[in-house]
Design an enzyme around this catalytic site. Structure first.
Site, PDB file in Angstrom:
ATOM      1  N   CYS A   1      73.333  58.667  53.660  1.00  0.00           N
ATOM      2  CA  CYS A   1      74.506  57.842  53.306  1.00  0.00           C
ATOM      3  C   CYS A   1      75.336  58.459  52.195  1.00  0.00           C
ATOM      4  O   CYS A   1      76.485  58.048  51.972  1.00  0.00           O
ATOM      5  CB  CYS A   1      74.049  56.451  52.907  1.00  0.00           C
ATOM      6  SG  CYS A   1      73.107  55.677  54.211  1.00  0.00           S
TER       7      CYS A   1
ATOM      8  N   HIS B   1      79.410  52.841  49.381  1.00  0.00           N
ATOM      9  CA  HIS B   1      78.752  52.913  50.691  1.00  0.00           C
ATOM     10  C   HIS B   1      78.521  51.481  51.180  1.00  0.00           C
ATOM     11  O   HIS B   1      78.139  50.607  50.391  1.00  0.00           O
ATOM     12  CB  HIS B   1      77.421  53.649  50.523  1.00  0.00           C
ATOM     13  CG  HIS B   1      76.558  53.590  51.742  1.00  0.00           C
ATOM     14  ND1 HIS B   1      77.027  53.953  52.988  1.00  0.00           N
ATOM     15  CD2 HIS B   1      75.256  53.191  51.908  1.00  0.00           C
ATOM     16  CE1 HIS B   1      76.045  53.793  53.863  1.00  0.00           C
ATOM     17  NE2 HIS B   1      74.972  53.329  53.237  1.00  0.00           N
TER      18      HIS B   1
ATOM     19  N   ASN C   1      76.862  49.580  58.894  1.00  0.00           N
ATOM     20  CA  ASN C   1      76.536  50.772  58.095  1.00  0.00           C
ATOM     21  C   ASN C   1      76.644  52.004  59.000  1.00  0.00           C
ATOM     22  O   ASN C   1      75.775  52.230  59.850  1.00  0.00           O
ATOM     23  CB  ASN C   1      75.117  50.602  57.538  1.00  0.00           C
ATOM     24  CG  ASN C   1      74.686  51.777  56.676  1.00  0.00           C
ATOM     25  OD1 ASN C   1      75.334  52.825  56.651  1.00  0.00           O
ATOM     26  ND2 ASN C   1      73.570  51.606  55.984  1.00  0.00           N
TER      27      ASN C   1
HETATM   28  O1  UT7 Z   1      72.313  52.834  54.061  1.00  0.00           O
HETATM   29  C1  UT7 Z   1      71.084  53.311  53.661  1.00  0.00           C
HETATM   30  C2  UT7 Z   1      70.514  52.496  52.630  1.00  0.00           C
HETATM   31  N1  UT7 Z   1      70.010  51.241  53.185  1.00  0.00           N
HETATM   32  C3  UT7 Z   1      70.160  50.119  52.522  1.00  0.00           C
HETATM   33  O2  UT7 Z   1      70.782  50.104  51.498  1.00  0.00           O
HETATM   34  C4  UT7 Z   1      69.496  48.875  53.063  1.00  0.00           C
HETATM   35  C5  UT7 Z   1      68.910  48.060  51.949  1.00  0.00           C
HETATM   36  N2  UT7 Z   1      68.189  46.879  52.416  1.00  0.00           N
HETATM   37  C6  UT7 Z   1      68.826  45.805  52.936  1.00  0.00           C
HETATM   38  O3  UT7 Z   1      70.036  45.790  53.095  1.00  0.00           O
HETATM   39  C7  UT7 Z   1      68.004  44.585  53.249  1.00  0.00           C
HETATM   40  O4  UT7 Z   1      66.724  44.747  52.696  1.00  0.00           O
HETATM   41  C8  UT7 Z   1      67.870  44.299  54.768  1.00  0.00           C
HETATM   42  C9  UT7 Z   1      69.212  43.838  55.327  1.00  0.00           C
HETATM   43  C10 UT7 Z   1      67.407  45.538  55.496  1.00  0.00           C
HETATM   44  C11 UT7 Z   1      66.872  43.157  54.997  1.00  0.00           C
HETATM   45  O5  UT7 Z   1      67.240  42.022  54.243  1.00  0.00           O
HETATM   46  P1  UT7 Z   1      66.165  41.277  53.310  1.00  0.00           P
HETATM   47  O6  UT7 Z   1      66.857  40.119  52.727  1.00  0.00           O
HETATM   48  O7  UT7 Z   1      65.606  42.318  52.360  1.00  0.00           O
HETATM   49  O8  UT7 Z   1      65.120  40.795  54.338  1.00  0.00           O
HETATM   50  P2  UT7 Z   1      63.542  41.086  54.399  1.00  0.00           P
HETATM   51  O9  UT7 Z   1      63.291  42.424  54.934  1.00  0.00           O
HETATM   52  O10 UT7 Z   1      62.920  40.683  53.101  1.00  0.00           O
HETATM   53  O11 UT7 Z   1      63.107  40.006  55.450  1.00  0.00           O
HETATM   54  C12 UT7 Z   1      63.240  38.585  55.199  1.00  0.00           C
HETATM   55  C13 UT7 Z   1      62.851  37.854  56.461  1.00  0.00           C
HETATM   56  C14 UT7 Z   1      61.555  38.338  57.087  1.00  0.00           C
HETATM   57  O12 UT7 Z   1      60.899  37.230  57.644  1.00  0.00           O
HETATM   58  P3  UT7 Z   1      59.697  36.510  56.862  1.00  0.00           P
HETATM   59  O13 UT7 Z   1      58.671  37.573  56.640  1.00  0.00           O
HETATM   60  O14 UT7 Z   1      60.301  36.007  55.588  1.00  0.00           O
HETATM   61  O15 UT7 Z   1      59.284  35.438  57.812  1.00  0.00           O
HETATM   62  C15 UT7 Z   1      61.996  39.259  58.185  1.00  0.00           C
HETATM   63  O16 UT7 Z   1      61.065  39.367  59.226  1.00  0.00           O
HETATM   64  O17 UT7 Z   1      63.869  38.065  57.456  1.00  0.00           O
HETATM   65  C16 UT7 Z   1      63.248  38.542  58.655  1.00  0.00           C
HETATM   66  N3  UT7 Z   1      64.204  39.403  59.340  1.00  0.00           N
HETATM   67  C17 UT7 Z   1      65.130  38.916  60.188  1.00  0.00           C
HETATM   68  N4  UT7 Z   1      65.389  37.673  60.598  1.00  0.00           N
HETATM   69  C18 UT7 Z   1      66.405  37.517  61.468  1.00  0.00           C
HETATM   70  C19 UT7 Z   1      64.361  40.748  59.234  1.00  0.00           C
HETATM   71  N5  UT7 Z   1      65.356  41.152  60.011  1.00  0.00           N
HETATM   72  C20 UT7 Z   1      65.850  40.037  60.618  1.00  0.00           C
HETATM   73  C21 UT7 Z   1      66.882  39.797  61.524  1.00  0.00           C
HETATM   74  N6  UT7 Z   1      67.137  38.541  61.919  1.00  0.00           N
HETATM   75  N7  UT7 Z   1      67.666  40.788  62.001  1.00  0.00           N
END
Ligand code: UT7
Length: 332
Positions: free
Chosen positions: A116, A257, A287
């Site tokens: 990125c 980004h 992204n």
């Molecule tokens: O560009 C390169 C650099 N990348 C980044 O900067 C990405 C940085 N990270 C993020 O943007 C976020 O961490 C994500 C968007 C990837 C994920 O968001 P989050 O708020 O950190 O979610 P999480 O991974 O903590 O997951 C929370 C919950 C989980 O369920 P439980 O365990 O709480 O029941 C996941 O399984 O959300 C669930 N989940 C989803 N639910 C619905 C994960 N993906 C999805 C989804 N739809 N697509």
């Protein structure tokens, strides 16, 4: 000692493929909702290539627009740098393919791998050629076809990424009133395990087994990346502002980004940026990895937020980790 020649961005071209992948499409593909994607990431839709369209194709379209804006022919270029994590193939480099497709006879170039951060790293590499006086026109392209390395059965990654490209032409600035001012870059390979594609390289060459184990797709520990993104992006931008005697509120356009709306907002708050200076288009493109910053530059132009002399700060955090922040004055 002679003063280095300052580089300026003299033209910009962008391209996204026409096909849209919306949140409602994704709701039918994986267990997700529009509400989750909008509130947790801030994306409504992203553009995805059709089969047979590669990173070099997006890069060429963006390059043609940048050249047309300046009324230049491809052969007027001195070098082409392509920042990408999704090259058409391991070799030849995407820069070679772009050079050939553009008909930029006699022009040299190479690819730069920084995920990125690839666009802003490429921008600084190109600027060094201008600064030394060895080159007068360097085309810097950030382009990625992320859909080629995404598992569309994995809801944790497939909702995030899109395909897109942007090309910025670097030329010598006539004086110090415009152009690239300063930058800070940093890599931290200890973060490599949080965002990576394990298969297909020399460590795990492609086999039936690596494909069965889905090693040819993006793997991400989102929470780990999120925390580092906010902390390091803020830290580097803060250092850059301080050493140039600036405050966040002095910035006319903050072009980060586009990985997550919450990362952008948290960084903007910590830096004390004016809300209207923060450029966001993640809702429309998702992204696009190396494509996000030039695409966001185009959005800033559309919104009337970039004028000649505007003070701009670019920032990124990506796989590696690769981190970067750039300060410049817009030149057109
Ligand atoms: O560009 C390169 C650099 N990348 C980044 O900067 C990405 C940085 N990270 C993020 O943007 C976020 O961490 C994500 C968007 C990837 C994920 O968001 P989050 O708020 O950190 O979610 P999480 O991974 O903590 O997951 C929370 C919950 C989980 O369920 P439980 O365990 O709480 O029941 C996941 O399984 O959300 C669930 N989940 C989803 N639910 C619905 C994960 N993906 C999805 C989804 N739809 N697509």
């Amino acid at each position: 000692m002679t003063k280095p020649i300052r580089a300026k961005i003299s033209a910009l071209g962008t391209y996204v493929p026409p096909r849209l992948l919306t949140n409602s499409d994704l709701e039918k593909m994986v267990d997700t909702t529009n509400e989750w994607i909008m509130t947790r990431v801030g994306i409504r839709e992203r553009h995805i290539v059709d089969k047979g369209v590669a990173t070099s194709d997006l890069a060429v379209e963006a390059a043609k627009k940048a050249l047309a804006q300046r009324g230049l022919a491809p052969t007027d270029l001195d070098a082409i740098i392509v920042g990408t994590v999704t090259p058409d193939m391991f070799f030849p480099s995407t820069a070679c393919l772009v050079q050939h497709k553009l008909g930029a006879k006699g022009v040299w170039g190479f690819d730069l791998s920084a995920a990125c951060s690839a666009f802003i790293y490429s921008l600084q590499v190109g600027a060094q050629f201008i600064a030394s006086g060895s080159h007068k026109r360097v085309l810097v392209i950030g382009a990625d076809v992320m859909s080629s390395i995404i598992d569309y059965a994995d809801r944790a990654t497939c909702v995030i990424f899109g395909d897109g490209a942007g090309a910025a032409l670097l030329e010598p600035a006539e004086d110090d009133s415009v152009g690239l001012i300063d930058y800070i870059h940093e890599v931290d390979g200890s973060g490599g395990c949080f965002l990576y594609m394990p298969g297909g390289g020399s460590l795990n060459p492609s086999t039936h087994q690596t494909v069965d184990q889905k090693m040819h797709y993006v793997h991400q520990d989102g929470q780990q990346v999120f925390k580092v993104a906010v902390r390091k992006q803020t830290e580097l931008c803060q250092k850059l502002l301080e050493r140039n005697g600036l405050k966040g509120s002095d910035i006319d356009a903050f072009i980060p980004h586009q990985a997550n709306l919450r990362i952008i907002s948290a960084t903007a708050d910590r830096l004390g940026l004016r809300p209207e200076s923060v450029i966001v288009n993640i809702d429309r493109y998702g992204n696009t990895t190396a494509g996000t910053i030039p695409l966001a530059m185009a959005t800033a132009i559309e919104e009337g937020k970039l004028k000649k002399g505007s003070l701009v700060m670019l920032a990124s955090v990506g796989a590696g980790f690769t981190i970067g922040a750039t300060l410049l004055r817009w030149a057109f």
